[in-house]
Design a protein around this motif. Structure first.
Motif, PDB file in Angstrom:
ATOM      1  N   VAL A 247       9.041 -42.603 -11.189  1.00 56.31           N
ATOM      2  CA  VAL A 247       8.784 -43.966 -11.634  1.00 56.31           C
ATOM      3  C   VAL A 247       8.978 -44.973 -10.489  1.00 56.31           C
ATOM      4  O   VAL A 247       8.264 -45.948 -10.381  1.00 56.31           O
ATOM      5  N   THR A 248       9.947 -44.705  -9.662  1.00 57.56           N
ATOM      6  CA  THR A 248      10.116 -45.590  -8.503  1.00 57.56           C
ATOM      7  C   THR A 248       8.950 -45.333  -7.560  1.00 57.56           C
ATOM      8  O   THR A 248       8.295 -44.307  -7.651  1.00 57.56           O
ATOM      9  N   ASN A 249       8.684 -46.280  -6.675  1.00 55.15           N
ATOM     10  CA  ASN A 249       7.498 -46.037  -5.850  1.00 55.15           C
ATOM     11  C   ASN A 249       7.739 -44.897  -4.861  1.00 55.15           C
ATOM     12  O   ASN A 249       8.865 -44.511  -4.575  1.00 55.15           O
ATOM     13  N   ALA A 277      16.775 -52.965 -14.229  1.00 55.88           N
ATOM     14  CA  ALA A 277      16.735 -52.524 -12.836  1.00 55.88           C
ATOM     15  C   ALA A 277      16.042 -51.175 -12.693  1.00 55.88           C
ATOM     16  O   ALA A 277      15.629 -50.801 -11.607  1.00 55.88           O
ATOM     17  N   PHE A 278      15.903 -50.456 -13.810  1.00 58.75           N
ATOM     18  CA  PHE A 278      15.185 -49.193 -13.799  1.00 58.75           C
ATOM     19  C   PHE A 278      13.773 -49.386 -13.261  1.00 58.75           C
ATOM     20  O   PHE A 278      13.190 -48.514 -12.655  1.00 58.75           O
ATOM     21  N   PHE A 279      13.245 -50.573 -13.496  1.00 58.94           N
ATOM     22  CA  PHE A 279      11.880 -50.850 -13.082  1.00 58.94           C
ATOM     23  C   PHE A 279      11.785 -51.368 -11.650  1.00 58.94           C
ATOM     24  O   PHE A 279      10.711 -51.582 -11.142  1.00 58.94           O
ATOM     25  N   SER A 280      12.925 -51.620 -11.050  1.00 55.59           N
ATOM     26  CA  SER A 280      12.849 -52.100  -9.670  1.00 55.59           C
ATOM     27  C   SER A 280      12.469 -50.928  -8.788  1.00 55.59           C
ATOM     28  O   SER A 280      12.509 -49.785  -9.196  1.00 55.59           O
ATOM     29  N   ASN A 281      12.106 -51.232  -7.567  1.00 54.33           N
ATOM     30  CA  ASN A 281      11.597 -50.146  -6.729  1.00 54.33           C
ATOM     31  C   ASN A 281      12.679 -49.520  -5.855  1.00 54.33           C
ATOM     32  O   ASN A 281      12.410 -49.012  -4.790  1.00 54.33           O
ATOM     33  N   GLN A 283      15.162 -51.003  -4.483  1.00 57.69           N
ATOM     34  CA  GLN A 283      15.852 -51.946  -3.608  1.00 57.69           C
ATOM     35  C   GLN A 283      17.090 -52.525  -4.270  1.00 57.69           C
ATOM     36  O   GLN A 283      18.051 -52.877  -3.611  1.00 57.69           O
TER      37      GLN A 283
END
Lengths: 296, 296
Positions: A247-249, A277-281, A283
């Motif tokens: 899911v992370t990039n 924050a799960f959706f953050s990449n 960082q």
């Protein structure tokens, strides 16, 4: 011959339910309607609800085990399964019974059941892909996944499965591994998005678009129980943990998996405690660590 | 008297469409069916599609303006509205026409129309709360919001609104400001979640839960046009920018709004270019800045 032809005409079963939360109660209502006799035990006191539904509630686990059940239906939370079963004197339990779990992951309960049960017991793993919120109009055409993990008494097993087949469920025979792999991303994503929407407190308006309405419905399907479920989906489906990386990039995921993912708690914190924050990449994590370093 | 009693029996109108993308085409199909005569102009060449639908397509804007339209229906993207209208010689346009916009924000087109149009022109702002993906079974009961911003020719305006009312839309009279405030969070959230799901490439499985199916449908409703729309919703609805702050947690939001939100591009980068980070609690931004500092 169709799969239904392998089933005997449905006979009333004595079903003991281990765990009697929202999902256990939901299944019980249909099984009672079908003529089965139900008994329940739970770490939480559900005697009042059981009384209302006409179900015998056992506080005493030994009395529950001796209540002559054909099927033991396990409907605990994913997180408490192991503790609950290990607290029961299952090896002193003589009747050859079918143990079935209806948890939303499959490999984990299969492994636990095979570890804690005497070898004479049959084991079936069956996650219905629906719940109280998603099938207010009945179970017709909803998928019901099952694996006959260790079944010697086929007629009893078929009879039990018919409780779902006769309601119109689409019966899908699938290995525990295949199920967990297939649903890892979907389940985790659904519950994570749902939880974010719940935290945001999104509300229906007088001028909703259809798309926004789907989000409102998803949010409304989230309950306190869903939080434990999200937790369980992460910690007890090994494929979910892989999906979190996906899911992370891509760039971040490689750092994530090689350097940090060995410690699953790092991902867990973001996915369960801080779902946004799960959706953050990735960082965000670095930032948090930077913050810690600054403080120390 | 009900609102429908204020409408005259519907008469055929000559409707000129400025912008003829997916949404413009979608509205055109119903209006043709109702007997209106349609003409279109667009920066993109849509002559072939117009020909198929029986609509006159004008490459020459002056010829389009002189084509004797009762209503000019503006269906450009939010982002291109101002440029498109300012490129048209509207002040040399003599016929007293009703200008209606169907953009997904309202204050912005209202302000642009009031700025660029001669004072004699009537102005109506009407975002339908639906689109090609969300009303495959017709427009019945779907909300249609409108504000009569500057309407002197009431019968013509009512006649035009009846195009939507007669299809069964739920007509909701609401100020532009009220609309933008009410939908800010919903629209932005819907498109951001949808875009995340699209980027993740989520796919339907044979054992979908109902909740996951809603996410798949949301993802499928996302098109290339939706990306421009998300961009437009952020940059041209002032309430959306406030909502972005609300979405981050309270502590972070205060830092966000006081120190950094003055530069809307910072939020914009996360929300539009890096939508997954939109859900982070602001720490991602700090990380990015730390990264830049480390590099410099």
């Amino acid at each position: 011959m169709s799969s239904s032809s392998t089933c005997l005409p449905q006979q009333a079963l004595k079903v003991g339910k281990v765990g009697f939360g929202t999902f256990g109660q939901f299944l019980a209502k249909t099984m009672i309607k079908q003529g089965h006799t139900l008994r329940a035990t739970s770490q939480t006191g559900y005697s009042h609800i059981c009384h209302q539904l006409g179900i015998s509630f056992f506080r005493d686990v030994i009395a529950f085990l001796e209540a002559d059940n054909d099927v033991m239906l396990i409907a605990t939370s994913i997180l408490s399964l192991s503790e609950v079963l290990r607290s029961m004197p299952l090896h002193s339990f003589k009747r050859r019974t079918l143990f079935d779990d209806v948890l939303s992951v499959k490999e984990h309960p299969r492994n636990v059941l095979l570890q804690v049960l005497p070898e004479e017991m049959d084991v079936l793993c069956t996650p219905p892909m629906f719940g109280p919120e998603s099938c207010k109009n009945g179970w017709k055409d909803l998928p019901f996944v099952f694996e006959k993990v260790r079944v010697r008494d086929e007629p009893r097993c078929s009879n039990f499965l018919q409780s779902f087949e006769s309601e119109g469920c689409r019966m899908v025979e699938m290995s525990c591994e295949e199920h967990d792999k297939l649903v890892a991303r979907n389940q985790f994503l659904t519950h994570t998005v749902g939880r974010i929407l719940l935290e945001m407190g999104i509300e229906s308006t007088s001028i909703n678009t259809k798309s926004f309405e789907t989000l409102v419905k998803l949010k409304e399907s989230m309950t306190t129980a869903s939080f434990n479920l999200l937790d369980g989906l992460f910690t007890h489906n090994r494929f979910t943990q892989q999906e979190v990386c996906n899911v992370t990039n891509q760039k971040q995921a490689s750092t994530f998996s090689t350097n940090k993912f060995r410690n699953a708690n790092v991902v867990y914190n973001y996915a369960v405690d801080e779902p946004r924050a799960f959706f953050s990449n990735g960082q965000a994590e670095t930032a948090k660590e930077n913050g810690r370093r600054t403080k120390s």
